[in-house]
Write an enzyme that holds these catalytic residues in place. Sequence first.
Site, short mmCIF file in Angstrom:
data_model
loop_
_atom_site.label_atom_id
_atom_site.label_comp_id
_atom_site.label_asym_id
_atom_site.label_seq_id
_atom_site.Cartn_x
_atom_site.Cartn_y
_atom_site.Cartn_z
N LYS A 78 0.86 -1.19 0.00
CA LYS A 78 0.00 0.00 0.00
C LYS A 78 0.89 1.23 0.00
O LYS A 78 1.96 1.24 0.63
CB LYS A 78 -0.89 0.01 1.25
CG LYS A 78 -2.19 0.73 1.04
CD LYS A 78 -3.22 -0.18 0.36
CE LYS A 78 -4.57 0.46 0.24
NZ LYS A 78 -5.60 -0.43 -0.29
N GLY A 174 -26.68 1.41 0.19
CA GLY A 174 -25.70 2.08 -0.67
C GLY A 174 -25.86 1.67 -2.12
O GLY A 174 -25.57 0.53 -2.50
N GLY A 176 -24.24 2.95 -4.86
CA GLY A 176 -23.18 3.62 -5.61
C GLY A 176 -22.74 2.75 -6.79
O GLY A 176 -23.52 1.97 -7.35
N ASN A 177 -21.46 2.88 -7.15
CA ASN A 177 -20.94 2.15 -8.31
C ASN A 177 -21.12 0.64 -8.15
O ASN A 177 -21.53 -0.05 -9.07
CB ASN A 177 -19.47 2.47 -8.52
CG ASN A 177 -19.28 3.90 -8.94
OD1 ASN A 177 -20.07 4.45 -9.70
ND2 ASN A 177 -18.24 4.56 -8.41
N VAL A 178 -20.81 0.13 -6.95
CA VAL A 178 -20.97 -1.31 -6.72
C VAL A 178 -22.42 -1.64 -6.43
O VAL A 178 -23.00 -2.57 -7.01
CB VAL A 178 -20.08 -1.78 -5.53
CG1 VAL A 178 -20.30 -3.26 -5.26
CG2 VAL A 178 -18.62 -1.50 -5.80
N TYR A 180 -25.35 -0.26 -7.06
CA TYR A 180 -26.38 -0.25 -8.11
C TYR A 180 -26.19 -1.43 -9.08
O TYR A 180 -27.17 -2.07 -9.48
CB TYR A 180 -26.42 1.08 -8.87
CG TYR A 180 -27.80 1.30 -9.46
CD1 TYR A 180 -28.79 1.97 -8.74
CD2 TYR A 180 -28.15 0.78 -10.71
CE1 TYR A 180 -30.08 2.12 -9.23
CE2 TYR A 180 -29.43 0.92 -11.22
CZ TYR A 180 -30.39 1.60 -10.48
OH TYR A 180 -31.67 1.74 -10.97
P1 NAD Z 1 -19.69 4.83 -4.07
O1 NAD Z 1 -19.11 6.02 -3.42
O2 NAD Z 1 -19.87 4.82 -5.56
O3 NAD Z 1 -21.12 4.48 -3.43
C1 NAD Z 1 -21.40 4.50 -2.07
C2 NAD Z 1 -22.90 4.78 -1.94
O4 NAD Z 1 -23.28 4.57 -0.58
C3 NAD Z 1 -23.27 6.22 -2.31
O5 NAD Z 1 -24.36 6.22 -3.20
C4 NAD Z 1 -23.63 6.83 -0.94
O6 NAD Z 1 -24.62 7.84 -1.06
C5 NAD Z 1 -24.13 5.62 -0.20
N1 NAD Z 1 -24.09 5.73 1.26
C6 NAD Z 1 -23.10 6.18 2.04
N2 NAD Z 1 -23.43 6.12 3.33
C7 NAD Z 1 -24.69 5.61 3.37
C8 NAD Z 1 -25.59 5.32 4.42
N3 NAD Z 1 -25.30 5.53 5.70
N4 NAD Z 1 -26.82 4.82 4.11
C9 NAD Z 1 -27.15 4.59 2.82
N5 NAD Z 1 -26.33 4.86 1.77
C10 NAD Z 1 -25.11 5.36 2.05
O7 NAD Z 1 -18.76 3.60 -3.60
P2 NAD Z 1 -18.58 2.19 -4.31
O8 NAD Z 1 -17.44 2.24 -5.25
O9 NAD Z 1 -19.90 1.68 -4.77
O10 NAD Z 1 -18.08 1.31 -3.07
C11 NAD Z 1 -18.98 0.92 -2.03
C12 NAD Z 1 -18.20 0.26 -0.91
O11 NAD Z 1 -17.55 -0.91 -1.42
C13 NAD Z 1 -17.11 1.12 -0.29
O12 NAD Z 1 -17.00 0.81 1.08
C14 NAD Z 1 -15.86 0.67 -1.01
O13 NAD Z 1 -14.71 0.88 -0.23
C15 NAD Z 1 -16.15 -0.80 -1.17
N6 NAD Z 1 -15.43 -1.43 -2.30
C16 NAD Z 1 -15.59 -0.93 -3.55
C17 NAD Z 1 -14.92 -1.54 -4.61
C18 NAD Z 1 -15.10 -1.05 -6.02
O14 NAD Z 1 -14.73 -1.79 -6.96
N7 NAD Z 1 -15.65 0.14 -6.24
C19 NAD Z 1 -14.07 -2.63 -4.38
C20 NAD Z 1 -13.95 -3.13 -3.07
C21 NAD Z 1 -14.63 -2.50 -2.04
#
Ligand code: NAD
Length: 344
Positions: A78, A174, A176-178, A180
């Site tokens: 890291k 949540g 978000g990207n994951v 949805y």
């Molecule tokens: P993102 O920022 O695109 O989406 C997060 C979503 O969660 C947002 O829409 C936000 O409004 C919502 N949110 C935050 N707090 C909330 C709450 N208290 N109640 C309801 N909704 C809430 O993030 P992402 O990329 O989708 O990642 C989601 C999680 O998965 C994160 O913890 C990230 O570290 C983890 N993760 C992501 C990936 C990846 O490939 N993107 C890989 C491994 C782990």
Amino acid sequence: MFAAMRSDKMQALHLFSDEATGLEAIIAIHNTRLGPALGGCRYMPYASIEAASADAMRLARGMSYKAALAGLEQGGGKAVIIRPAHVPDRAALFEAFGRCIESLRGGYITAVDSGTSSQDMDCIAQQTGHVTSTRQAGDPSPHTALGVLMGIKAAARRQLGQESLAGVRVMLQGLGNVGYALAEMLVAEGADLLVADLDAGKVRMAEDDLGATPIAPDAVFEAPCDIFAPCGLGGVLTPASIAQLRCAAVAGAANNQLINSDAADLLDARGILYAPDYVINAGGLLHVALTHQGVAAGEIAARVRLVGDRLDSIFAQSLAEGRSPSEIADHQAEAIIYADLALS
Ligand code: NAD
């Protein structure tokens, strides 16, 4: 510092500074037993060099465990760039960091993390090939979602005794990207979907396009469901939230879901199965690592689907030994990383 390195079995800690750009960076390499260390680069302010090093080391160790259980021939590392108060030229800063990575001759491969973007990775790529999650490498979120889907299926097999997700009620926190992408997959599998997000627009979209049932963000823990899938921020599994849960399993993408190690025991005591976050969300790491190795998309998806098999094995061992899935996951990872030591 050396005591902290020893206690985490840290292989190396590299410090870099570049006067021209103001770069101050740390690269922690947990180990390279299985292959070059891979892990994201954080860009944020830190109170001290000790705090920055501790963060880098803690996260590097986590990456080793994650890579090992994902079946990657990759070690854990890291990087942390200490964000200065004023950055005259962000692109130059990341290019300078690229030269630092190049000096390690492939021992460390970097990727996007908190505070960095794929544009920053493109700047690093000007100076070194040991970088992934560039704009060209694409968004890992769909593969993360696919791995989580496989994990939810493993949890349903174990707790509900069913292969199909038809009629299984999933509370998704949540969108978000994951989240949805996962919501779309769950609906395609016939799951009964409850959703919550702080962004009302995303919730409306899931309601209109996917037929999901909206739940208020502060009511997610007490919503009756089969599977609770945290896909927002970390730290959501606290003694208070665990006491409220009305589900058979927790299986979601968010990093660092457990507020502390006691939370795993609290879930166990309530009979709620927990899919360790770093195992179930490894699809994103598989995407960045295998894209970097030039593996084709179809093969990457096949590797991501194996997340479910790994969780099956963790759940089975957890049941047989009466230890939490988190503890079993750590032990399985250590057995893989240090396999050669056990043989010698
Ligand atoms: P993102 O920022 O695109 O989406 C997060 C979503 O969660 C947002 O829409 C936000 O409004 C919502 N949110 C935050 N707090 C909330 C709450 N208290 N109640 C309801 N909704 C809430 O993030 P992402 O990329 O989708 O990642 C989601 C999680 O998965 C994160 O913890 C990230 O570290 C983890 N993760 C992501 C990936 C990846 O490939 N993107 C890989 C491994 C782990």
